[in-house]
Design a protein around this motif. Sequence first.
Motif, PDB file in Angstrom:
ATOM      1  N   TRP A 259       0.833  -1.186   0.000  1.00  0.00           N
ATOM      2  CA  TRP A 259       0.000   0.000   0.000  1.00  0.00           C
ATOM      3  C   TRP A 259       0.880   1.253   0.000  1.00  0.00           C
ATOM      4  O   TRP A 259       2.021   1.226   0.462  1.00  0.00           O
ATOM      5  N   TYR A 305      -4.969   6.259   0.688  1.00  0.00           N
ATOM      6  CA  TYR A 305      -4.333   4.976   0.947  1.00  0.00           C
ATOM      7  C   TYR A 305      -4.639   4.093  -0.257  1.00  0.00           C
ATOM      8  O   TYR A 305      -5.812   3.823  -0.552  1.00  0.00           O
ATOM      9  N   THR A 306      -3.599   3.660  -0.971  1.00  0.00           N
ATOM     10  CA  THR A 306      -3.785   3.056  -2.283  1.00  0.00           C
ATOM     11  C   THR A 306      -3.062   1.727  -2.386  1.00  0.00           C
ATOM     12  O   THR A 306      -1.871   1.638  -2.089  1.00  0.00           O
ATOM     13  N   GLN A 307      -3.795   0.715  -2.824  1.00  0.00           N
ATOM     14  CA  GLN A 307      -3.176  -0.578  -3.069  1.00  0.00           C
ATOM     15  C   GLN A 307      -2.410  -0.494  -4.386  1.00  0.00           C
ATOM     16  O   GLN A 307      -2.977  -0.131  -5.422  1.00  0.00           O
ATOM     17  N   SER A 394      -1.913  -1.795  10.239  1.00  0.00           N
ATOM     18  CA  SER A 394      -2.214  -0.941   9.090  1.00  0.00           C
ATOM     19  C   SER A 394      -2.817   0.371   9.566  1.00  0.00           C
ATOM     20  O   SER A 394      -3.411   0.439  10.653  1.00  0.00           O
ATOM     21  N   LYS A 396      -5.308   2.061   8.051  1.00  0.00           N
ATOM     22  CA  LYS A 396      -6.597   2.389   7.445  1.00  0.00           C
ATOM     23  C   LYS A 396      -7.754   2.439   8.435  1.00  0.00           C
ATOM     24  O   LYS A 396      -8.757   3.089   8.178  1.00  0.00           O
ATOM     25  N   SER A 455      -7.895  -5.387   1.547  1.00  0.00           N
ATOM     26  CA  SER A 455      -6.933  -5.654   0.483  1.00  0.00           C
ATOM     27  C   SER A 455      -7.372  -6.785  -0.446  1.00  0.00           C
ATOM     28  O   SER A 455      -6.617  -7.183  -1.339  1.00  0.00           O
TER      29      SER A 455
END
Length: 725
Positions: A259, A305-307, A394, A396, A455
């Motif tokens: 991420w 927040y980017t995969q 994490s 998130k 995810s």
Amino acid sequence: MSNHTLSSMTADKVVEETKAGGKQAHGTANYPDPLIHIDKNVWDVVIIGSGPAGLMLASSLARFGGHDVLVVDERSEPTTAGRADGIQPRTIEVLRNMEPLGSEFVARSAASYERTFWDPRSDGIRGIERTRRVQSFPTNMEIQDNCTLGLQQGMIEGGYLRDMERHGQRVTRPWGFRDFKMTGDKDHPVSVTLEKMKPVLETTNDGGAPISVIKPTGELKTIRTKYLVGCDGGRSAVRKVMENRHGVEFNGDWVDTLWAALDCVVETDFPDVRKIAAIHSKNHGALYIFPRENNERGQPIIRCYTQVNRLQGEKSKESALEVRDKVTADMVMKAIREIAYPYQFDFKVIEWFTCYPIGQRLVSRYSLPAGQEDGVAFPGHHVFLAGDACHTHSPKAGQGMNTAIIDAQALAWRINLVEKGLADAETLLPTYHDERHATGKQLIEFDAEYSALFSGEIPKSQPEVANMTDEQKRHHFIEIQRRNAAFTTGAGVVYADNVLNHRDPRKLGVSKVSSSRLEPGVRLQPAWATRWVSSTPVRIIHEIQFTAPGGFRIYVLAGDLEKNMAKLRQLADHLSGPQSFLNRFRPNAKAHKLAEGAYHRKPEVLNTGLGQGLSEEANPFFHLLLIVKRNRFKLELEEIRELGPLRPMLYADDVEPCGERRSNEDGDEHVGGLHSKWGLEDGGIVVCRPDGYVGCVLPLDHQGGNGMEKYFDGFLRSSLGPARL
């Protein structure tokens, strides 16, 4: 310019801003200069690290007063960009109990009252659609600020640094931790070695993300302290010493998913850009948008927040740990556009970015128990960990900084009571590990489930998810988020029974308490009352701030004053006696160093000018708040003049909604609403810890008085030669 590519000019600007390391980040220059020399060799408390955990601890101890505290950080300046940025409702509540911190943070932040969920289009066409909108947190949770605040960590650190300075405390920079050793010294058993560092150098990794390079000078200094607290993050050097020499473990697992966190200003047609938005694409992974404050040019920032390990439409087979340093800002922006398609994102400013794999790890001990080092026995609970030094996970779910702040609060009031001569160290200090480790374990378990689902992975604790349809998985993800809302707000964190929390009042000699809705080990429910002396409506949980002296709040609900006057007189007589806890538990000389006796600044309810004992507490480490079920206009001081220590803090229960409407006269609209909310219609006693958690609920009779004695006898200690304040 195409909506799918940056112009070369904009791309160059993005790279240059990234290389600058965020030094021009907005709002972070307003903090006091640090100290640079360590001029003493002996301290009460040494704090390693000045992130949110270290600064919360330092600010709290500075507010309590009387402690020699050294706060060191290896960085030559506070955070200037990125890192943590979400403040949850319980943390807001705690900060509002440390004014002006709470109001400052709320005013600067972007508040998110809503969460939206986006999933692949149901008709099979490429793109996403909104599938649900919900309030950030359920209304029934009794939260004043029913939102998440978005605020850059640098601004949060700046607020703490200013608060510390107001109370005579600063950070010492740049000094790095090197080692600690336990000794047989009874007063200062921890020997700590520090090293002077060079100013931080900002560089970038292979992908262009900022990296701080900190080099040593070779100048060492060894000091002694009563307490050492490692608030030095997920790679904590203090924790590593505990691991290497004292058998402490730091175990966990990784989710092999990569991420990125990107702080940016965008122009977009995505409608939920100023709401918290969880987005799942069909093939390109997930995106989490979190609104943030405006930058110095007034532009609204968002955190994305980017995969980034599904850029090619399927999960990369490369190890997340191996490739994280190769991720570039361009790759992150490309991923955002793919995931959010068909919505367009034109990136105007990149404030900061980083890339990380997801892992959940938890330390086995939050405090170091008694043991031996080099053949010398040392006492327990003089070395502690707080914040990310205890737990990594994490970002998130927005728990890292919030849990760190509450860790620090939990430790601060315990150290304060011990060092002020009131509490038994061997009884009280171990409860820090007991309560906060259990909370950390709950956090890790929740995050492992939540981050895996976010995810697109199968949680290891829930293999049955693999058999769900896509639609079932979407509903399951939302259900997990809503089911854990009490925990993620922080307002639903529950502590088990121990010497501080007594769900069964029989252990305190009490046969029963009539229908209390309050639960020991749970934060006190907020409620409104009228401060009688000034006719001011107040939230009763904030009447006593988290500042000096750092004592207990005892809410005496009088119910019907005439009906219960005999019980109240009996209670007052008990409290006035030489063997009551008010007289047996007296502080030492450390509590006398403040401007207003026991206070830095007197609470408004006491700062009145009233004489004859009407504005002077019997013992300011035990705040007695008398709440009468009556219209404020029909209540007079003369009626409580015989109630001794119950007189200084008087409130009328006539403003909490849903009270009894007795007439159309002013003050008769909501009589008894607080009594009703707390389930003590006929009166009772609520003992609250300094952190606002309920310790016990007792009846308004002789059993209640005796129950308080047994409660405080469980962890406090009588002073020799009482020193009255």
